[in-house]
Design an enzyme around this catalytic site. Structure first.
Site, PDB file in Angstrom:
ATOM      1  CB  VAL A  39      -1.049   0.007   1.225  1.00 24.58           C
ATOM      2  CG1 VAL A  39      -1.716   1.320   1.238  1.00 24.58           C
ATOM      3  CG2 VAL A  39      -2.019  -1.172   1.360  1.00 24.58           C
ATOM      4  CB  THR A 140      -0.890 -10.110   5.301  1.00 23.31           C
ATOM      5  OG1 THR A 140      -1.185 -10.200   6.378  1.00 23.31           O
ATOM      6  CG2 THR A 140      -0.198 -11.362   4.571  1.00 23.31           C
ATOM      7  N   GLY A 141      -0.048  -6.730   5.866  1.00 25.05           N
ATOM      8  CA  GLY A 141      -0.744  -5.399   6.008  1.00 25.05           C
ATOM      9  C   GLY A 141      -1.998  -5.052   6.417  1.00 25.05           C
ATOM     10  N   GLY A 182     -11.592  12.475   9.716  1.00 25.04           N
ATOM     11  CA  GLY A 182     -10.736  13.586   9.585  1.00 25.04           C
ATOM     12  C   GLY A 182      -9.432  13.262  10.120  1.00 25.04           C
ATOM     13  N   GLY A 186      -7.765  11.376   5.692  1.00 21.59           N
ATOM     14  CA  GLY A 186      -8.684  12.378   5.080  1.00 21.59           C
ATOM     15  C   GLY A 186      -7.992  13.806   5.365  1.00 21.59           C
ATOM     16  CG  HIS A 440      21.591  30.619  11.303  1.00 25.69           C
ATOM     17  ND1 HIS A 440      20.433  30.951  11.859  1.00 25.69           N
ATOM     18  CD2 HIS A 440      21.957  31.709  10.967  1.00 25.69           C
ATOM     19  CE1 HIS A 440      20.301  32.082  11.621  1.00 25.69           C
ATOM     20  NE2 HIS A 440      21.105  32.518  11.007  1.00 25.69           N
TER      21      HIS A 440
HETATM   22  P1  NAI Z   1      -7.139   7.541  11.142  1.00 27.28           P
HETATM   23  O1  NAI Z   1      -7.292   6.372  12.328  1.00 27.28           O
HETATM   24  O2  NAI Z   1      -6.078   8.227  11.147  1.00 27.28           O
HETATM   25  O3  NAI Z   1      -8.710   8.557  11.349  1.00 27.28           O
HETATM   26  C1  NAI Z   1      -9.702   8.212  11.061  1.00 27.28           C
HETATM   27  C2  NAI Z   1     -10.569   9.177  11.424  1.00 27.28           C
HETATM   28  O4  NAI Z   1     -11.793   8.731  11.299  1.00 27.28           O
HETATM   29  C3  NAI Z   1     -10.627   9.323  13.047  1.00 27.28           C
HETATM   30  O5  NAI Z   1     -10.270  10.719  13.338  1.00 27.28           O
HETATM   31  C4  NAI Z   1     -12.135   8.830  13.445  1.00 27.28           C
HETATM   32  O6  NAI Z   1     -12.500   9.628  14.589  1.00 27.28           O
HETATM   33  C5  NAI Z   1     -12.854   8.991  12.288  1.00 27.28           C
HETATM   34  N1  NAI Z   1     -13.895   8.183  12.001  1.00 27.28           N
HETATM   35  C6  NAI Z   1     -14.149   6.967  12.373  1.00 27.28           C
HETATM   36  N2  NAI Z   1     -15.372   6.401  12.117  1.00 27.28           N
HETATM   37  C7  NAI Z   1     -16.083   7.655  11.545  1.00 27.28           C
HETATM   38  C8  NAI Z   1     -17.400   7.947  10.924  1.00 27.28           C
HETATM   39  N3  NAI Z   1     -18.435   6.893  11.224  1.00 27.28           N
HETATM   40  N4  NAI Z   1     -17.858   8.996  10.533  1.00 27.28           N
HETATM   41  C9  NAI Z   1     -16.846  10.265  10.794  1.00 27.28           C
HETATM   42  N5  NAI Z   1     -15.605  10.159  11.227  1.00 27.28           N
HETATM   43  C10 NAI Z   1     -15.403   8.693  11.538  1.00 27.28           C
HETATM   44  O7  NAI Z   1      -7.380   6.572  10.100  1.00 27.28           O
HETATM   45  P2  NAI Z   1      -7.007   7.101   8.350  1.00 27.28           P
HETATM   46  O8  NAI Z   1      -7.042   8.431   8.207  1.00 27.28           O
HETATM   47  O9  NAI Z   1      -7.861   6.215   7.651  1.00 27.28           O
HETATM   48  O10 NAI Z   1      -5.575   6.213   8.058  1.00 27.28           O
HETATM   49  C11 NAI Z   1      -5.335   4.808   8.129  1.00 27.28           C
HETATM   50  C12 NAI Z   1      -3.871   4.681   8.530  1.00 27.28           C
HETATM   51  O11 NAI Z   1      -3.023   5.129   7.619  1.00 27.28           O
HETATM   52  C13 NAI Z   1      -3.251   5.301   9.960  1.00 27.28           C
HETATM   53  O12 NAI Z   1      -3.318   4.346  10.795  1.00 27.28           O
HETATM   54  C14 NAI Z   1      -2.430   6.088   9.556  1.00 27.28           C
HETATM   55  O13 NAI Z   1      -1.473   6.113  10.606  1.00 27.28           O
HETATM   56  C15 NAI Z   1      -1.934   5.576   8.298  1.00 27.28           C
HETATM   57  N6  NAI Z   1      -1.206   6.717   7.319  1.00 27.28           N
HETATM   58  C16 NAI Z   1      -0.379   7.386   7.804  1.00 27.28           C
HETATM   59  C17 NAI Z   1       0.033   8.234   7.005  1.00 27.28           C
HETATM   60  C18 NAI Z   1       1.330   9.372   7.457  1.00 27.28           C
HETATM   61  O14 NAI Z   1       1.907   8.747   8.212  1.00 27.28           O
HETATM   62  N7  NAI Z   1       1.437  10.529   7.075  1.00 27.28           N
HETATM   63  C19 NAI Z   1      -0.664   8.799   5.807  1.00 27.28           C
HETATM   64  C20 NAI Z   1      -1.824   7.949   5.560  1.00 27.28           C
HETATM   65  C21 NAI Z   1      -1.957   7.170   6.357  1.00 27.28           C
END
Ligand code: NAI
Length: 453
Positions: A39, A140-141, A182, A186, A440
């Site tokens: 992924v 397997t992610g 969010g 998101g 710097h």
């Molecule tokens: P997330 O766990 O970061 O956020 C999911 C959000 O959805 C939470 O704020 C939650 O309260 C909200 N939520 C849950 N059910 C809901 C509903 N029915 N209605 C409205 N809001 C709801 O999950 P996300 O953004 O899908 O990311 C998944 C994984 O991918 C995470 O573990 C993240 O660490 C990883 N990831 C990491 C990145 C990075 O390091 N920059 C970039 C993208 C993903």
């Protein structure tokens, strides 16, 4: 054929485990059913950063007047941006394939699953052939959670509801985009699409964005994203979806938002189905494979690294877990520590964090103080950010004057935070940080500057 190590899955956890095992001279095979790189490389970290970079260039060009540069007719070509993203992904995937080959790792394309255990070792079926191994690494992610909200499945089948996979390859910029969730995905996608022209609404169940992001920094981020035109509906629950209409409940009242695409980003779940965990009676915990500090499961010789063990769901955690598992196989003492794993949200501005936040420090009853500073104290930040409102917070545990956490919002935060990781991991004392010379002018100096506040 018998192997020293078989790895199931070639995402960051799997491919790195295979590379390290092969490099150490172990006879290694990696089985991947879809794309080498998983992924992260194909539909996550790398493609999203490629898109976000194009959006950043577009934003700076449009806002060039602030910096004395006027550009006319600035156009955004999503099709070209997506093509470039595909090129970057392809090059990186070939790089991983080449490194696996260099380390004499056999790559098998196809689905792999556990058959059981014999006197030969663990038996794995890969692409309809059986192989045995002394050590098995499950990598397997995870996959996006699709909630049982009425209408979501139907709209997904119509291509209106999308996940992290499809949102990275849209041929055109949707006029209106609704983001459900969010969290990290998101916010990054909301930041991207709002910058390149979508009218974005983010619906989040909690009353904050960015999950466990420091509340003060989350609030600054929200303000910056609102300036890009993003509308946040916090404390809001989606009740149903009908075609391109999202029905939500806020303060007990039902309302709707209409959009061209709906992104589901409400979290991910470990991929544990159809891999035969039950054949070895492997223990699971909250839907993920249960592991100890060496990433070993309840069955000696079987390891689980990356998202599938549910510990942190970050590619860089997976890399380190892969090394811990392979070192354990090699008989080298190594354990996994999770206290200093950095996390980044690649919005513009970027958010980065490592170690304790005020919230976690309070919940643990730690006696701490916060050194907070505006990014505007950095000459480099001021030179490059017109009207920026970034901040840096350094959390210090009072008893030993030890650095226990760093949070930042502002440019280069993603590149600077590894330094914070070193400070937290090595339990650096403030007096030692004071003796370190930072280059710097860089934005990184802000961490050193903060402790003199
Ligand atoms: P997330 O766990 O970061 O956020 C999911 C959000 O959805 C939470 O704020 C939650 O309260 C909200 N939520 C849950 N059910 C809901 C509903 N029915 N209605 C409205 N809001 C709801 O999950 P996300 O953004 O899908 O990311 C998944 C994984 O991918 C995470 O573990 C993240 O660490 C990883 N990831 C990491 C990145 C990075 O390091 N920059 C970039 C993208 C993903």
């Amino acid at each position: 054929m018998h192997y020293d190590v078989i790895v199931l899955g070639a995402g960051p956890g799997g491919y790195l485990a295979a590379e390290r095992a092969g490099h150490a001279g172990l006879k290694t095979m990696v089985v991947e059913k879809k794309n080498i790189g998983g992924v992260c490389l194909n539909e996550g970290c790398v493609p999203s950063k490629t898109l976000l970079n194009s959006a950043k260039i577009y934003e700076y060009t449009k806002d060039g007047q602030k910096y004395g540069v006027t550009c006319e007719n600035v156009l955004y070509d999503q099709e070209k941006v997506v093509k470039r993203k595909d090129k970057v992904v392809k090059a990186l995937v070939s790089g991983v394939q080449a490194t696996l080959k260099k380390n004499k790792v056999e790559i098998v394309s196809g689905e792999g699953s556990i058959i059981g255990k014999t006197s030969q070792g663990f038996v794995i079926k890969a692409n309809n052939e059986e192989h045995s191994c002394t050590n098995l690494i499950i990598a397997t992610g995870s996959e996006a959670i699709v909630p049982p909200i009425p209408g979501v499945k139907e709209s997904f089948e119509k291509g209106i509801v999308v996940t992290n996979r499809e949102i990275l390859s849209l041929e055109s910029v949707p006029k209106k985009l609704t983001v459900v969730g969010g969290g990290v995905i998101g916010l990054e996608m909301a930041s991207y699409y709002a910058t390149v022209g979508s009218k974005v609404t983010v619906i989040e169940m909690l009353d904050r964005i960015g999950g466990y992001t420091d509340i003060e920094i989350g609030t600054i981020l929200k303000g910056n994203l609102e300036k890009k035109g993003i509308n946040f509906l916090l404390g809001t629950k989606v009740t149903r979806v009908q075609d391109n209409v999202v029905y939500y409940e806020m303060d007990g009242k039902e309302s709707t938002v209409e959009s061209d695409k709906i992104l589901l980003s409400i979290g991910r779940r470990a991929n544990t189905a159809n891999i035969g965990l039950e054949k070895l009676s492997l223990a699971t915990e909250r839907g993920a494979v249960k592991v100890d500090e060496t990433c070993q499961t309840n069955v000696p010789g079987v390891y689980a690294v990356g998202d599938v063990n549910g510990k942190s769901m970050l590619a860089h955690t997976a890399y380190r877990e892969a090394e811990v598992a392979v070192n354990t196989i090699l008989g080298k003492k190594d354990i996994m520590r999770y206290t200093a794993i950095p996390s980044v949200i690649y919005t513009n501005p970027e958010v980065a964090s490592v170690g304790e936040t005020e919230e976690t420090a309070k919940s643990k009853g730690l006696d701490y103080e916060v050194k907070k500073i505006s990014m505007n104290y950095s000459g480099r930040y001021m030179a490059e950010n017109e009207g920026g409102n970034g901040i840096t917070k350094v959390l210090i545990e009072k008893k030993y004057n030890k650095i226990i956490g760093i949070q930042m919002i502002g440019s280069y935060a993603s590149e600077i935070i590894y330094g914070g990781g070193i400070m937290v991991e090595t339990e650096m004392l403030v007096k030692d940080l004071k003796e370190i010379v930072f280059p710097h002018p860089t934005v990184s100096e802000i961490i050193r500057e903060a402790i003199f506040q």
